[in-house]
Design a protein around this motif. Structure first.
Motif, PDB file in Angstrom:
ATOM      1  N   THR A   1      -7.358 -16.100  27.997  1.00  0.00           N
ATOM      2  CA  THR A   1      -7.705 -14.763  28.446  1.00  0.00           C
ATOM      3  C   THR A   1      -6.438 -13.942  28.671  1.00  0.00           C
ATOM      4  O   THR A   1      -5.504 -14.399  29.341  1.00  0.00           O
ATOM      5  CB  THR A   1      -8.520 -14.822  29.746  1.00  0.00           C
ATOM      6  N   TYR A   2      -6.419 -12.738  28.094  1.00  0.00           N
ATOM      7  CA  TYR A   2      -5.221 -11.900  28.193  1.00  0.00           C
ATOM      8  C   TYR A   2      -4.968 -11.461  29.625  1.00  0.00           C
ATOM      9  O   TYR A   2      -5.880 -11.046  30.341  1.00  0.00           O
ATOM     10  CB  TYR A   2      -5.347 -10.673  27.288  1.00  0.00           C
ATOM     11  N   ASN A   3      -3.706 -11.519  30.037  1.00  0.00           N
ATOM     12  CA  ASN A   3      -3.267 -11.072  31.359  1.00  0.00           C
ATOM     13  C   ASN A   3      -2.484  -9.772  31.199  1.00  0.00           C
ATOM     14  O   ASN A   3      -1.455  -9.749  30.530  1.00  0.00           O
ATOM     15  CB  ASN A   3      -2.380 -12.143  31.996  1.00  0.00           C
ATOM     16  N   PRO A   4      -2.932  -8.666  31.789  1.00  0.00           N
ATOM     17  CA  PRO A   4      -2.207  -7.396  31.657  1.00  0.00           C
ATOM     18  C   PRO A   4      -0.750  -7.461  32.110  1.00  0.00           C
ATOM     19  O   PRO A   4       0.047  -6.577  31.763  1.00  0.00           O
ATOM     20  CB  PRO A   4      -3.031  -6.435  32.522  1.00  0.00           C
TER      21      PRO A   4
ATOM     22  N   LEU B   1     -12.065  -6.384  26.943  1.00  0.00           N
ATOM     23  CA  LEU B   1     -10.806  -5.760  27.293  1.00  0.00           C
ATOM     24  C   LEU B   1     -10.210  -5.130  26.046  1.00  0.00           C
ATOM     25  O   LEU B   1     -10.024  -5.813  25.034  1.00  0.00           O
ATOM     26  CB  LEU B   1      -9.829  -6.800  27.866  1.00  0.00           C
ATOM     27  N   GLU B   2      -9.946  -3.827  26.104  1.00  0.00           N
ATOM     28  CA  GLU B   2      -9.278  -3.145  25.001  1.00  0.00           C
ATOM     29  C   GLU B   2      -7.772  -3.359  25.137  1.00  0.00           C
ATOM     30  O   GLU B   2      -7.173  -2.953  26.127  1.00  0.00           O
ATOM     31  CB  GLU B   2      -9.608  -1.657  25.005  1.00  0.00           C
ATOM     32  N   ILE B   3      -7.187  -3.991  24.141  1.00  0.00           N
ATOM     33  CA  ILE B   3      -5.764  -4.333  24.147  1.00  0.00           C
ATOM     34  C   ILE B   3      -5.078  -3.454  23.109  1.00  0.00           C
ATOM     35  O   ILE B   3      -5.276  -3.629  21.905  1.00  0.00           O
ATOM     36  CB  ILE B   3      -5.567  -5.827  23.854  1.00  0.00           C
ATOM     37  N   GLU B   4      -4.283  -2.497  23.569  1.00  0.00           N
ATOM     38  CA  GLU B   4      -3.744  -1.459  22.699  1.00  0.00           C
ATOM     39  C   GLU B   4      -2.321  -1.818  22.244  1.00  0.00           C
ATOM     40  O   GLU B   4      -1.479  -2.195  23.056  1.00  0.00           O
ATOM     41  CB  GLU B   4      -3.744  -0.130  23.441  1.00  0.00           C
TER      42      GLU B   4
ATOM     43  N   GLY C   1     -10.411  -8.340  23.551  1.00  0.00           N
ATOM     44  CA  GLY C   1     -10.217  -9.616  24.234  1.00  0.00           C
ATOM     45  C   GLY C   1     -10.972  -9.632  25.542  1.00  0.00           C
ATOM     46  O   GLY C   1     -12.073  -9.114  25.639  1.00  0.00           O
ATOM     47  N   GLY C   2     -10.375 -10.238  26.562  1.00  0.00           N
ATOM     48  CA  GLY C   2     -10.989 -10.267  27.875  1.00  0.00           C
ATOM     49  C   GLY C   2     -11.712 -11.568  28.171  1.00  0.00           C
ATOM     50  O   GLY C   2     -11.893 -12.426  27.310  1.00  0.00           O
ATOM     51  N   PRO C   3     -12.154 -11.724  29.423  1.00  0.00           N
ATOM     52  CA  PRO C   3     -12.840 -12.957  29.824  1.00  0.00           C
ATOM     53  C   PRO C   3     -14.136 -13.200  29.071  1.00  0.00           C
ATOM     54  O   PRO C   3     -14.555 -14.349  28.902  1.00  0.00           O
ATOM     55  CB  PRO C   3     -13.087 -12.759  31.327  1.00  0.00           C
ATOM     56  N   GLY C   4     -14.776 -12.132  28.621  1.00  0.00           N
ATOM     57  CA  GLY C   4     -16.008 -12.303  27.848  1.00  0.00           C
ATOM     58  C   GLY C   4     -15.771 -13.048  26.551  1.00  0.00           C
ATOM     59  O   GLY C   4     -16.602 -13.857  26.113  1.00  0.00           O
TER      60      GLY C   4
END
Length: 207
Positions: free
Chosen positions: A97-100, A141-144, A191-194
């Motif tokens: 899961t991506y971490n900001p 999660l939108e990862i730009e 991405g994101g927890p989903g």
């Protein structure tokens, strides 16, 4: 490739699981099919002419995107008839899961099959930095980022190595969106927890 004549990108994340973008799935087709060819190059897999599999089942979201739009929950997992991702065959990616807190760090890689060269092989770009993230529905999660992507890259993994031999996918390429006058259009990976929960569900229910 699918029954609608479209193609996208994806990556093995389990013995018989492929992670891709939800919008590349032909959700509206009654008699649908999808074919996955790993390491595609010039008409076949680099692993051999017969190394491929069709998809038996799909789970995920249809974000109903158009015109290059994106969504933070634009992901799906596909169950393959053939277990191409087993250790004794091709192996597969892990996910994370991506971490900001990782924003601004240029250690991300993107792979995919851009529309102008899909018949030749995959593109790879490294040293990508994430510029910003935005929460979305469904645990998305939108990862730009400003990585070099185009049509056909959809579903391709955004990944990094967390230790030797540990590539982890944190998102799949979705599309792009216009930010503001200073930033201009920017690419978006989903991405994101989903996404992590979806892959975990697939590994549990589709062994």
């Amino acid at each position: 490739m699918n029954n609608e004549g479209n193609h996208g990108s994806g990556a093995l994340v389990g013995d018989r699981l492929v992670l891709t973008a939800g919008h590349v799935v032909p959700w509206q087709s009654e008699e649908w099919w999808m074919r996955f060819v790993p390491a595609y190059y010039n008409g076949q897999s680099l692993h051999g002419a017969g190394v491929r599999s069709y998809v038996s089942d799909v789970q995920g979201y249809n974000p109903d995107l158009s015109g290059g739009e994106s969504a933070g929950y634009d992901w799906a997992i596909c169950r393959l008839y053939e277990p191409l991702g087993t250790v004794d065959r091709l192996g597969h990616f892990g996910t994370k899961t991506y971490n900001p807190a990782w924003n601004g760090q240029g250690f991300w890689n993107n792979m995919g099959y851009p529309i102008n060269m899909w018949f030749l092989g995959a593109s790879l770009q490294g040293f990508i930095a994430v510029e910003d993230t935005d929460d979305d529905i469904n645990g998305g999660l939108e990862i730009e980022h400003y990585g070099d992507t185009t049509k056909g890259n959809s579903g391709g993994p955004l990944f990094a190595f967390f230790g030797e031999g540990q590539p982890r996918i944190t998102a799949v390429q979705s599309g792009y969106q216009a930010e503001d006058e200073d930033m201009g259009p920017i690419n978006v990976a989903a991405g994101g927890p989903g996404m992590s929960r979806l892959v975990a569900w697939g590994r549990t229910n589709w062994p």
